[in-house]
Scaffold this motif. Structure first.
Motif, short mmCIF file in Angstrom:
data_model
loop_
_atom_site.label_atom_id
_atom_site.label_comp_id
_atom_site.label_asym_id
_atom_site.label_seq_id
_atom_site.Cartn_x
_atom_site.Cartn_y
_atom_site.Cartn_z
N PHE A 120 -0.76 6.17 -6.10
CA PHE A 120 -1.89 5.35 -6.44
C PHE A 120 -2.88 5.27 -5.45
O PHE A 120 -2.31 4.42 -4.54
N LYS A 121 -3.77 5.64 -5.05
CA LYS A 121 -4.43 5.36 -4.06
C LYS A 121 -5.77 4.74 -4.10
O LYS A 121 -6.65 4.68 -2.61
N LYS A 122 -6.28 4.26 -5.27
CA LYS A 122 -7.04 3.84 -5.79
C LYS A 122 -7.37 2.07 -5.31
O LYS A 122 -8.96 1.77 -4.79
N ASP A 168 -6.31 1.46 -1.98
CA ASP A 168 -6.19 1.16 -0.63
C ASP A 168 -7.52 0.62 0.19
O ASP A 168 -7.75 0.07 1.04
N PRO A 169 -9.10 1.43 -0.07
CA PRO A 169 -10.52 0.12 0.07
C PRO A 169 -9.75 -1.25 0.02
O PRO A 169 -10.43 -1.51 1.50
N VAL A 170 -9.59 -1.41 -1.08
CA VAL A 170 -9.56 -2.98 -1.10
C VAL A 170 -8.19 -3.49 -0.10
O VAL A 170 -8.54 -4.84 0.48
N ILE A 171 -7.73 -2.80 -0.32
CA ILE A 171 -5.75 -2.61 0.97
C ILE A 171 -6.62 -3.42 1.73
O ILE A 171 -5.86 -4.59 2.87
N LEU A 172 -7.26 -2.17 2.56
CA LEU A 172 -7.91 -2.42 4.92
C LEU A 172 -8.74 -3.29 4.63
O LEU A 172 -8.64 -3.98 5.42
N ALA A 173 -9.78 -2.71 3.06
CA ALA A 173 -10.55 -4.35 4.00
C ALA A 173 -9.79 -6.02 3.82
O ALA A 173 -10.36 -7.25 4.75
N LEU A 174 -8.97 -6.07 3.06
CA LEU A 174 -8.27 -7.85 3.13
C LEU A 174 -7.54 -7.76 4.30
O LEU A 174 -7.21 -8.69 5.22
N ILE A 175 -6.42 -6.50 4.69
CA ILE A 175 -6.06 -6.84 5.89
C ILE A 175 -6.97 -7.19 7.48
O ILE A 175 -7.06 -7.82 8.10
N ILE A 176 -8.69 -6.52 7.60
CA ILE A 176 -9.23 -5.98 7.91
C ILE A 176 -9.91 -7.66 8.24
O ILE A 176 -10.36 -8.06 9.28
N LEU A 177 -10.08 -8.33 6.75
CA LEU A 177 -10.72 -9.58 7.00
C LEU A 177 -10.19 -10.58 7.21
O LEU A 177 -10.39 -11.72 7.67
N ASN A 178 -8.53 -10.16 7.00
CA ASN A 178 -7.29 -11.35 7.17
C ASN A 178 -7.54 -11.59 9.09
O ASN A 178 -7.17 -11.95 9.89
N ARG A 234 -8.34 -3.04 -8.83
CA ARG A 234 -8.21 -2.06 -9.16
C ARG A 234 -6.87 -1.86 -9.64
O ARG A 234 -6.56 -0.33 -10.35
N LEU A 235 -6.13 -2.55 -10.07
CA LEU A 235 -4.60 -1.91 -10.31
C LEU A 235 -4.79 -1.82 -11.80
O LEU A 235 -3.76 -1.68 -12.20
N PHE A 236 -5.54 -2.30 -12.14
CA PHE A 236 -5.50 -2.29 -14.09
C PHE A 236 -5.16 -0.88 -13.50
O PHE A 236 -4.72 -0.30 -15.07
N ALA A 237 -6.10 0.12 -13.12
CA ALA A 237 -5.99 1.61 -12.82
C ALA A 237 -4.38 2.39 -13.40
O ALA A 237 -4.02 3.30 -13.29
N LEU A 238 -4.08 1.34 -12.39
CA LEU A 238 -2.41 1.65 -12.13
C LEU A 238 -1.09 2.19 -13.33
O LEU A 238 -1.18 1.21 -14.67
N ARG A 261 1.17 -1.05 -0.71
CA ARG A 261 -0.07 -0.07 0.28
C ARG A 261 1.07 1.31 0.09
O ARG A 261 0.53 2.22 -1.13
N SER A 262 1.86 1.65 0.93
CA SER A 262 2.74 2.45 1.00
C SER A 262 3.32 2.86 -0.53
O SER A 262 3.72 3.72 -0.70
N LEU A 263 3.79 1.29 -1.27
CA LEU A 263 4.79 1.83 -2.14
C LEU A 263 4.03 2.16 -3.57
O LEU A 263 3.78 3.04 -3.92
N LEU A 264 2.49 1.90 -3.39
CA LEU A 264 1.49 2.18 -4.54
C LEU A 264 1.31 4.27 -4.09
O LEU A 264 1.20 4.80 -4.95
N VAL A 265 1.43 4.26 -2.70
CA VAL A 265 0.80 5.39 -2.11
C VAL A 265 2.09 6.63 -2.49
O VAL A 265 1.70 7.87 -3.62
N ARG A 266 3.39 5.99 -1.50
CA ARG A 266 3.99 7.39 -1.92
C ARG A 266 5.37 7.04 -3.31
O ARG A 266 5.61 7.95 -3.51
N ASN A 267 5.18 5.25 -3.86
CA ASN A 267 5.74 5.67 -4.82
C ASN A 267 5.66 5.77 -6.28
O ASN A 267 5.60 6.43 -6.97
N CYS A 268 4.07 5.68 -6.41
CA CYS A 268 3.25 5.19 -7.67
C CYS A 268 2.48 6.42 -7.40
O CYS A 268 1.28 6.86 -9.13
#
Length: 201
Positions: A79-81, A83-93, A134-138, A70-77
């Motif tokens: 790209f924040k689209k 974020d919600p899915v990654i957060l959902a994956l973390i919470i579900l795990n 979501r990553l298709f938009a990257l 997530r940090s790689l996508l936001v800080r290096n790319c």
């Protein structure tokens, strides 16, 4: 007027560490899955301790890799689209880990919480598919690994959501971890080369 500091990209040392963790995750995924499968139905103290240890290790590794990606996508790319899915994956795990632990510790917990665990696996699969889409938009190509990594996420998600193909999903997930580790290593190398060029100039 407030001064906003520019978001700095992840440091190479963090990316290299995450790369090694992703590779370790790939190596451990299948053995951990097989050990868990062999321990199914056992309720002795040794089996319980191994189950809990594997659950804890797997959850910590997943959360660490997800946050770094997530940090790689936001800080290096920028790209924040995703974020919600990654957060959902973390919470579900995390919910899955807690529920799974409860099913082992509570008498008849496997029977009572089994349907909830299956539902969580299906939701994790759907979220994994969502991440891939979501990553298709990257815009960045992630060193040429964007599309293969996207499709591995989608395949993993479909297998998890089907429940019947979880074993195939585990294999796809391990391959995706290898690819993620390579992405981290390549980005660390790119940033390192960029800084060296900047210093020489």
């Amino acid at each position: 007027m407030k001064n906003h500091r520019a978001i700095q990209p992840l440091k190479p040392i963090i990316l290299k560490s995450a790369g090694m963790l992703a590779m370790a995750s790939a190596l451990l995924t299948m053995p951990m899955f097989l050990v868990s499968y062999q321990l199914e139905g056992r309720h002795d103290d040794t089996a319980l301790a191994i189950h809990l240890a594997l659950q804890g290790i797997g959850t910590v590794i997943f959360v660490a890799l997800a946050l770094t990606f997530r940090s790689l996508l936001v800080r290096n790319c920028s790209f924040k689209k995703a974020d919600p899915v990654i957060l959902a994956l973390i919470i579900l795990n995390l919910i899955y880990a807690i529920t799974s632990t409860a099913s082992l510790l509570i008498p008849q917990g496997e029977e009572q919480l089994g349907p909830i665990l299956i539902t969580l696996v299906i939701l994790l699969g759907i979220a994994q598919i969502g991440l891939g889409l979501r990553l298709f938009a990257l815009e960045q190509d992630l060193g040429g690994f964007k599309r293969p990594y996207i499709w591995l996420n989608i395949i993993t998600g479909v297998c998890l959501a089907s429940v019947l193909l979880i074993a195939v999903g585990v294999i796809a997930s391990a391959v995706a971890d290898v690819m993620l580790g390579t992405i981290f290593f390549q980005e660390a190398r790119r940033i390192g080369n960029f800084h060296e060029t900047d210093i020489q100039v």
